[in-house]
Design an enzyme around this catalytic site. Structure first.
Site, short mmCIF file in Angstrom:
data_model
loop_
_atom_site.label_atom_id
_atom_site.label_comp_id
_atom_site.label_asym_id
_atom_site.label_seq_id
_atom_site.Cartn_x
_atom_site.Cartn_y
_atom_site.Cartn_z
N ARG A 73 -5.04 -1.23 -2.33
CA ARG A 73 -3.78 -0.38 -2.33
C ARG A 73 -3.14 -0.64 -3.45
O ARG A 73 -2.93 -1.80 -4.20
CB ARG A 73 -2.83 -0.28 -1.00
CG ARG A 73 -2.33 -1.59 -0.79
CD ARG A 73 -1.24 -1.87 0.32
NE ARG A 73 -1.06 -3.25 0.44
CZ ARG A 73 -0.27 -4.01 -0.04
NH1 ARG A 73 0.11 -3.63 -1.51
NH2 ARG A 73 -0.03 -5.33 -0.13
N THR A 78 2.08 -8.24 0.28
CA THR A 78 2.43 -7.90 1.81
C THR A 78 2.10 -8.64 3.00
O THR A 78 1.07 -9.05 3.02
CB THR A 78 2.42 -6.26 2.07
OG1 THR A 78 2.84 -5.66 0.85
CG2 THR A 78 3.03 -5.86 3.31
N HIS A 80 1.71 -8.69 7.07
CA HIS A 80 1.36 -8.02 8.17
C HIS A 80 1.12 -8.97 9.53
O HIS A 80 0.43 -9.91 9.29
CB HIS A 80 0.06 -6.86 8.28
CG HIS A 80 0.33 -5.92 7.39
ND1 HIS A 80 1.47 -5.34 7.08
CD2 HIS A 80 -0.67 -5.75 6.02
CE1 HIS A 80 1.37 -4.21 6.03
NE2 HIS A 80 0.07 -4.35 5.47
N ILE A 146 5.73 0.56 1.98
CA ILE A 146 5.16 1.64 1.74
C ILE A 146 4.10 1.10 0.70
O ILE A 146 4.09 0.58 -0.24
CB ILE A 146 5.81 2.82 1.02
CG1 ILE A 146 6.92 3.35 2.06
CG2 ILE A 146 4.85 4.21 0.89
CD1 ILE A 146 6.56 4.05 3.29
N GLY A 158 -1.00 3.37 4.09
CA GLY A 158 0.47 4.00 4.48
C GLY A 158 1.60 3.33 4.52
O GLY A 158 2.17 2.85 3.25
N SER A 160 4.52 0.45 6.93
CA SER A 160 4.78 -0.51 7.90
C SER A 160 6.39 -0.59 8.21
O SER A 160 6.93 -0.59 7.28
CB SER A 160 4.03 -1.95 7.65
OG SER A 160 4.82 -2.57 6.50
N CYS A 176 6.35 -7.96 -1.70
CA CYS A 176 6.54 -6.75 -2.80
C CYS A 176 6.80 -7.13 -4.18
O CYS A 176 7.44 -6.23 -4.80
CB CYS A 176 6.91 -5.43 -2.20
SG CYS A 176 6.49 -4.98 -0.43
#
Length: 226
Positions: A73, A78, A80, A146, A158, A160, A176
């Site tokens: 992406r 990022t 998660h 995003i 998409g 989170s 980010c």
């Protein structure tokens, strides 16, 4: 979750390993493009993982305590993990406006509207991708990320949103690529929201999100990377 005739809505209740989700998402993206498969909104969580976008800088990976996966992406690093709800949105923009910036703007608006259902005011910030709010100390902090990729006008990846993750896990990266702002969550703001409650609220705003995909992107749009 409920489904309509055009889009499949899939909500996972157990964590899905990131690599497995990425493989499934990639295959579904191709099937939508090449075979006319149904579009998909896939809501899930991952075990702890750091993902690297196409602009990830090596010095922003501070402590690789978890697996690091190249995501494909846009954006940088990022995190998660459990307590963070992720929405992978696979839509065919040839059926709507062919406007990547407009798609990202609509995604942001969807998350902002859903957060408002839980009493959290949030916003876009010029020059800073993501969803922002006031933390408990009054400072701006990021509550949602995003990051998207578009292949031949079919979207993948998409957003989170931090429901109740372990916020210390974000300290292994520069989230980010933005060092000067913190990360917060609904739980830190005193809002107890389950994955099921979040998913239901998101679905309530789905028609608004889809309607926004046909509108021009405002000129203040900040970009497409997380």
């Amino acid at each position: 979750m409920e489904e309509n005739a055009d889009i499949e809505w899939l909500a996972e209740r157990q964590p899905v390993p990131y690599r497995a989700a990425l493989a499934e998402m990639t295959a579904r993206n191709a099937a939508i493009r090449e075979e006319g498969a149904r579009e998909l909104v896939w809501l899930l969580e991952h075990p702890p993982v750091y993902t690297a976008g196409t602009s990830a800088a090596e010095d922003e990976l501070l402590d690789p305590r978890f697996e690091v996966v190249t995501a494909g992406r846009g954006g940088r690093y990022t995190y998660h993990g459990p307590g963070q709800r992720i929405g992978y949105v696979l839509l065919d923009l040839t059926r709507r406006a062919r406007d990547v910036r407009g798609f990202v703007h609509a995604l942001e608006g969807w998350v902002i509207a859903t957060l408002a259902d839980f009493g959290v005011e949030s916003w876009r910030a010029e020059g800073r991708i993501g969803i922002w709010t006031r933390d408990v100390d009054g400072a701006e902090a990021k509550i949602g990320a995003i990051g998207v990729r578009v292949r031949r006008w079919v979207t993948m990846h998409g957003f989170s949103v931090n429901l109740d993750p372990d916020l210390s896990h974000f300290t292994g990266i520069v989230p980010c690529g933005i060092e000067e702002y913190g990360v917060t969550s609904l739980a830190r703001l005193g809002k107890s929201v389950s994955a099921e409650e979040w998913d239901a609220a998101l679905l309530r705003h789905a028609d608004e999100f889809l309607a926004a995909l046909g509108k021009p992107c405002p000129p203040t749009q900040t970009g497409v990377n997380a």
